[in-house]
Enzyme design. Structure first.
Site, PDB file in Angstrom:
ATOM      1  N   SER A 239       0.836  -1.197   0.000  1.00 31.78           N
ATOM      2  CA  SER A 239       0.000   0.000   0.000  1.00 31.78           C
ATOM      3  C   SER A 239       0.879   1.258   0.000  1.00 31.78           C
ATOM      4  CB  SER A 239      -0.953  -0.057   1.190  1.00 31.78           C
ATOM      5  OG  SER A 239      -1.986   0.902   1.066  1.00 31.78           O
TER       6      SER A 239
ATOM      7  N   ASP B  40     -10.062  -4.777  -4.406  1.00 33.07           N
ATOM      8  CA  ASP B  40      -9.414  -3.788  -3.542  1.00 33.07           C
ATOM      9  C   ASP B  40     -10.085  -2.442  -3.785  1.00 33.07           C
ATOM     10  OD1 ASP B  40      -7.785  -1.980  -2.228  1.00 33.07           O
ATOM     11  OD2 ASP B  40      -5.912  -2.939  -2.863  1.00 33.07           O
TER      12      ASP B  40
ATOM     13  N   HIS C  70      -7.843  -5.590   0.058  1.00 33.63           N
ATOM     14  CA  HIS C  70      -6.618  -4.795   0.024  1.00 33.63           C
ATOM     15  C   HIS C  70      -5.386  -5.527   0.554  1.00 33.63           C
ATOM     16  CE1 HIS C  70      -4.151  -1.275  -0.197  1.00 33.63           C
ATOM     17  NE2 HIS C  70      -4.022  -1.140   1.121  1.00 33.63           N
TER      18      HIS C  70
END
Length: 274
Positions: free
Chosen positions: A107, A218, A249
């Site tokens: 991320s 996601d 995610h």
């Protein structure tokens, strides 16, 4: 699993807490870069897989996160965070001077890892990006625009359900005192916008092998935007893509994590063998 060890480094903006998952005779070092609002302790399952594969694993709590210094979730310049990760890499190199290094970023950590590879790619053997914030990610600019109209950044916390189809993952995240559960902050949003542009303009990391992992459900960092950024970053270098149907995610915490870890290990076996 070997007990983790904790270190403290002098970072660019205060002390940085670093966790090491040691290996007595590592084949390689794995550096981990965590995501926004969380901390490196959430990556113990990843570290367990990597140490079993022969790695010594190191990862910091980024500035403003976890046990590191700084106002919570405030990152004024991601270049400083990249420099902090470099300090962690030097710590690992001191302990293990003659083994290859791989970098795994998730991320926000994917953005950090991408920029790290642009700056220090010659020191890496492989780059792994999981649900990376890279390419045309619209969230920071949208929140800044809303803040400009209303005077403050909207409080839109990360939904625990967006992380994984496993409800235990969301419950653990929601109860974790080291996880930030409040709104994003203006300096960090501005830093995201700048660094997304910097990485987009920073050139490819070829010939560094790159593995991209992403859930196709996601909703925090949608895969189509990341695809643009990842392919630009890879350039004409070797790129391996694994997009998981139904996954959200945090693919390392997903219900199909065994498949994800198998793909990770297969990729690492390939690059370490060359």
């Amino acid at each position: 699993m070997t007990d983790a060890r904790d270190h403290t480094l002098d970072g660019t903006r205060g002390t940085i807490a670093v966790r090491e998952w040691p290996h007595p005779r590592p084949r390689y070092v794995a550096l981990l870069a965590h995501g926004y609002g969380e901390h490196i302790g959430r990556y113990a399952p990843v570290a367990e897989v990597l140490t079993a594969h022969g790695a010594a694993v190191f990862g910091p709590d980024h500035t403003g996160h976890g046990r590191s210094a700084g106002e919570r979730v405030v990152i004024e310049d991601f270049e400083d965070v990249v420099t902090d990760v470099r300090a962690v890499a030097e710590l690992s190199r001191t302990a293990h001077p003659d083994v290859p290094a791989v970098l795994v970023g998730h991320s926000m950590g994917g953005l950090i890892a991408a920029r790290y590879a642009q700056r220090y790619g010659a020191t890496l053997t492989a780059l792994v990006l999981s649900g990376p914030v890279i390419g045309p990610w619209e969230t920071p600019a949208r929140l800044l625009a809303e803040a400009g109209r209303h005077g403050e950044v909207p409080d839109v916390p990360v939904s625990p359900a967006a992380l994984s189809r496993d409800p235990a993952v969301g419950a653990s995240y929601a109860a974790d005192p080291l996880v930030w559960h409040g709104p994003m902050k203006r300096p960090t949003l501005k830093a995201f916008v700048r660094t997304l542009a910097t990485v987009a303009d920073g050139g490819s990391v070829a010939p560094l092998p790159l593995l991209w992992l992403h859930g196709d459900d996601d909703r925090l960092v949608p895969s189509p935007g990341s695809r643009t950024g990842v392919r630009r970053l890879a350039g004409d270098g070797p790129l391996t893509e694994r997009i998981y149907p139904g996954a959200r995610h945090e693919v390392f915490h997903e219900t199909n994590k065994a498949e994800v870890f198998a793909d990770l290990i297969r990729f690492l076996d390939g690059v370490l063998a060359t």
